[in-house]
Design a protein around this motif. Sequence first.
Motif, PDB file in Angstrom:
ATOM      1  N   HIS A 487       0.834  -1.213   0.000  1.00  0.00           N
ATOM      2  CA  HIS A 487       0.000   0.000   0.000  1.00  0.00           C
ATOM      3  C   HIS A 487       0.867   1.261   0.000  1.00  0.00           C
ATOM      4  O   HIS A 487       0.498   2.261  -0.642  1.00  0.00           O
ATOM      5  N   TYR A 488       1.991   1.217   0.684  1.00  0.00           N
ATOM      6  CA  TYR A 488       2.892   2.374   0.710  1.00  0.00           C
ATOM      7  C   TYR A 488       3.476   2.613  -0.680  1.00  0.00           C
ATOM      8  O   TYR A 488       3.581   3.751  -1.148  1.00  0.00           O
ATOM      9  N   GLU A 502      -6.367   9.084  -4.372  1.00  0.00           N
ATOM     10  CA  GLU A 502      -6.008   7.661  -4.281  1.00  0.00           C
ATOM     11  C   GLU A 502      -4.705   7.479  -3.500  1.00  0.00           C
ATOM     12  O   GLU A 502      -4.551   6.533  -2.720  1.00  0.00           O
ATOM     13  N   ALA A 503      -3.766   8.406  -3.716  1.00  0.00           N
ATOM     14  CA  ALA A 503      -2.491   8.340  -2.999  1.00  0.00           C
ATOM     15  C   ALA A 503      -2.711   8.475  -1.502  1.00  0.00           C
ATOM     16  O   ALA A 503      -2.142   7.720  -0.685  1.00  0.00           O
ATOM     17  N   THR A 504      -3.549   9.412  -1.106  1.00  0.00           N
ATOM     18  CA  THR A 504      -3.828   9.627   0.311  1.00  0.00           C
ATOM     19  C   THR A 504      -4.513   8.417   0.933  1.00  0.00           C
ATOM     20  O   THR A 504      -4.184   7.992   2.054  1.00  0.00           O
ATOM     21  N   ALA A 505      -5.451   7.842   0.199  1.00  0.00           N
ATOM     22  CA  ALA A 505      -6.160   6.656   0.706  1.00  0.00           C
ATOM     23  C   ALA A 505      -5.191   5.492   0.900  1.00  0.00           C
ATOM     24  O   ALA A 505      -5.253   4.779   1.919  1.00  0.00           O
ATOM     25  N   SER A 506      -4.302   5.304  -0.052  1.00  0.00           N
ATOM     26  CA  SER A 506      -3.324   4.208   0.054  1.00  0.00           C
ATOM     27  C   SER A 506      -2.357   4.457   1.200  1.00  0.00           C
ATOM     28  O   SER A 506      -1.968   3.522   1.925  1.00  0.00           O
ATOM     29  N   LEU A 507      -1.961   5.721   1.388  1.00  0.00           N
ATOM     30  CA  LEU A 507      -1.057   6.068   2.479  1.00  0.00           C
ATOM     31  C   LEU A 507      -1.712   5.809   3.833  1.00  0.00           C
ATOM     32  O   LEU A 507      -1.079   5.258   4.755  1.00  0.00           O
ATOM     33  N   ALA A 510      -1.773   2.107   4.494  1.00  0.00           N
ATOM     34  CA  ALA A 510      -0.453   1.640   4.895  1.00  0.00           C
ATOM     35  C   ALA A 510      -0.184   1.984   6.359  1.00  0.00           C
ATOM     36  O   ALA A 510       0.367   1.172   7.119  1.00  0.00           O
ATOM     37  N   GLY A 511      -0.573   3.196   6.772  1.00  0.00           N
ATOM     38  CA  GLY A 511      -0.380   3.604   8.152  1.00  0.00           C
ATOM     39  C   GLY A 511      -1.178   2.776   9.135  1.00  0.00           C
ATOM     40  O   GLY A 511      -0.716   2.480  10.248  1.00  0.00           O
ATOM     41  N   ASN A 517       5.742   2.189  11.770  1.00  0.00           N
ATOM     42  CA  ASN A 517       6.667   2.740  10.781  1.00  0.00           C
ATOM     43  C   ASN A 517       6.025   3.687   9.767  1.00  0.00           C
ATOM     44  O   ASN A 517       6.742   4.477   9.139  1.00  0.00           O
ATOM     45  N   LEU A 518       4.708   3.611   9.611  1.00  0.00           N
ATOM     46  CA  LEU A 518       4.082   4.377   8.525  1.00  0.00           C
ATOM     47  C   LEU A 518       2.979   5.329   8.953  1.00  0.00           C
ATOM     48  O   LEU A 518       2.590   6.202   8.166  1.00  0.00           O
ATOM     49  N   GLU A 519       2.473   5.186  10.148  1.00  0.00           N
ATOM     50  CA  GLU A 519       1.382   6.061  10.564  1.00  0.00           C
ATOM     51  C   GLU A 519       1.853   7.523  10.636  1.00  0.00           C
ATOM     52  O   GLU A 519       2.901   7.833  11.199  1.00  0.00           O
ATOM     53  N   GLY A 520       1.080   8.414  10.022  1.00  0.00           N
ATOM     54  CA  GLY A 520       1.408   9.835  10.058  1.00  0.00           C
ATOM     55  C   GLY A 520       2.440  10.278   9.038  1.00  0.00           C
ATOM     56  O   GLY A 520       2.828  11.457   9.020  1.00  0.00           O
ATOM     57  N   ARG A 521       2.875   9.382   8.169  1.00  0.00           N
ATOM     58  CA  ARG A 521       3.864   9.737   7.151  1.00  0.00           C
ATOM     59  C   ARG A 521       3.226  10.601   6.058  1.00  0.00           C
ATOM     60  O   ARG A 521       2.026  10.533   5.812  1.00  0.00           O
ATOM     61  N   SER A 522       4.071  11.375   5.384  1.00  0.00           N
ATOM     62  CA  SER A 522       3.626  12.113   4.204  1.00  0.00           C
ATOM     63  C   SER A 522       3.791  11.221   2.978  1.00  0.00           C
ATOM     64  O   SER A 522       4.403  10.139   3.050  1.00  0.00           O
ATOM     65  N   LEU A 523       3.242  11.665   1.840  1.00  0.00           N
ATOM     66  CA  LEU A 523       3.340  10.860   0.620  1.00  0.00           C
ATOM     67  C   LEU A 523       4.802  10.605   0.268  1.00  0.00           C
ATOM     68  O   LEU A 523       5.611  11.536   0.232  1.00  0.00           O
ATOM     69  N   PRO A 524       5.150   9.353  -0.017  1.00  0.00           N
ATOM     70  CA  PRO A 524       6.556   9.036  -0.273  1.00  0.00           C
ATOM     71  C   PRO A 524       6.933   9.211  -1.747  1.00  0.00           C
ATOM     72  O   PRO A 524       6.086   9.112  -2.642  1.00  0.00           O
TER      73      PRO A 524
END
Length: 546
Positions: A487-488, A502-507, A510-511, A517-524
């Motif tokens: 998902h990330y 879609e990017a935000t939903a996938s992020l 993943a969180g 490791n992924l919660e609260g991250r910005s788009l990679p």
Amino acid sequence: MIAHLLALALLPGQKPTVSINAQDGAVITGEKTFRASVVSKAPVTQVEFYVDGELRETDTSTPYEFKVDSLAEKDGDMTLKFSAYNTEGQSASKSLRVRIDNQLGKGADFHVERAREMLTESKWDAAILSGRIAMKAQANYVPAQLVIARAYFGKGVLDSAQKFAEDAVAADPKNAEAAELLAAINLHKAFSTYNRGGDRKETLAVISTAMKAAVETRRSLLAAAFERVGAPTDSNLLAYADAALRAGRYNSAANVLAPAFIKDNRRSEVANRLAYAQLRMGRIQDAAATMATHKKYGVLDGYGFALQAIVEAEQGNWNGSDDAMREAVLSDGENLGVRTAQAYLALKKGNRSNLQQLANQLAKDEGQRSEVNLYLTALYHSLNNYEASRKHFERGVLAEPTNYDIYIERANESIAMSTGGKVSGDDAKLEMESAKILLETALIARPESQEALTGMALLLLMQNKGEDALKYATAATSASPSYAAGHYALAAVYGALGRTPEATASLNKAGQLDKANLEGRSLPTAKIAWQHFVRHGRSALLVPPK
């Protein structure tokens, strides 16, 4: 046997004499070399070798040697004659009777079995001889062709090994042993070609073909073995599950193990296999539920505690993971599943010194196993020892061509080489091409591998092939909806394509799956998503339960 001629000066008038390094009545099995020694006043011009009156060979210089191959002759008595001539027109001859005896009366199977015994002792030439005798007893006999191929393979004479393996496949196209041996020989030849250097692009193509062929062959053999088990029943449940696990059919294994586990959740042999299959599919929550239920109603063995340690680590509970692994070691510290689980956790934690200790000890005890060579590959990659990493990658592939994890590991090494500034220009492009081939091979080994699909998506994104990357990232999340790294990666792809919702939903997904490791991250970016994939995207690879 061959003849050796020693020319010595004698007193004037003495005629030449010939002596042979064999006696009348000698029995020949296999190849025998005769040497003729000539004593002559004048220089010797030549020595002739006759078999039953037929001139076979002429030698004009010392040592005078002549070979008889019993397998090219009929069994029975044979007369050999050696005639020497000098510059003064003088001559001398020596004859002897020998007997050809290839022991053909014992039959082809006797000699094949003898060859197999020689293979176990690494007596390659003796194995080849016994195999050749078996083939003379029974022409085009596949078991004989195979032992000869294996003997040449052991000697490192790969062209001859290939020839006999190809003959075996041609004689019996459905022979699984012949097909697998030929694939291994071709793979070994490809690796040898690459390691000798030369045009890297050409050798990369050779390796690609050989790897993919080896994987396809091995995969078809494992699939056939699985099909032979038949429909699952209560009596063959574990055999069915084990064959499915070996074939990479984790869903098939889980589908038959889950009902059996519900029926009796105290059975560790069922619980361990079920959780193992769930982990390999990236279904961490399912594996956690399996182990929690089994722990509540049954008794975890050493392997079960090792699985529990992996589940806790995947959920970010390192204290719980360490506690479970201590129990695993206390319960069954010599279990290979426990030890490979330790190596996985050391790699996941980034504890290089612990990984080095564990991997090196595994190499001493079980250095032939593909799982062990995966961790050695990862270890030496982390130490920037690329030659050792390559060596263990090759060993791992030769041990089990369908180990898709090791192709992914090696692909990540190539990507790191290309993107990390260690190489540039055409070399950087070749490393990316190498990574692509490795990921393609992993997908042949297991087309639904969430890790290989994710790796391919990120590689393509790095090459600015966003639409192609989207196909693979979407496939990764479909293959394993609970796989956070997939998902990330999908978030990175959508972001690159400008599809922000879609990017935000996938992020966010993943969180939720990997809060630590992924919660609260910005788009990679592609590279950031790949770095997470390398660090946290592996699925646990440990020796399957027994």
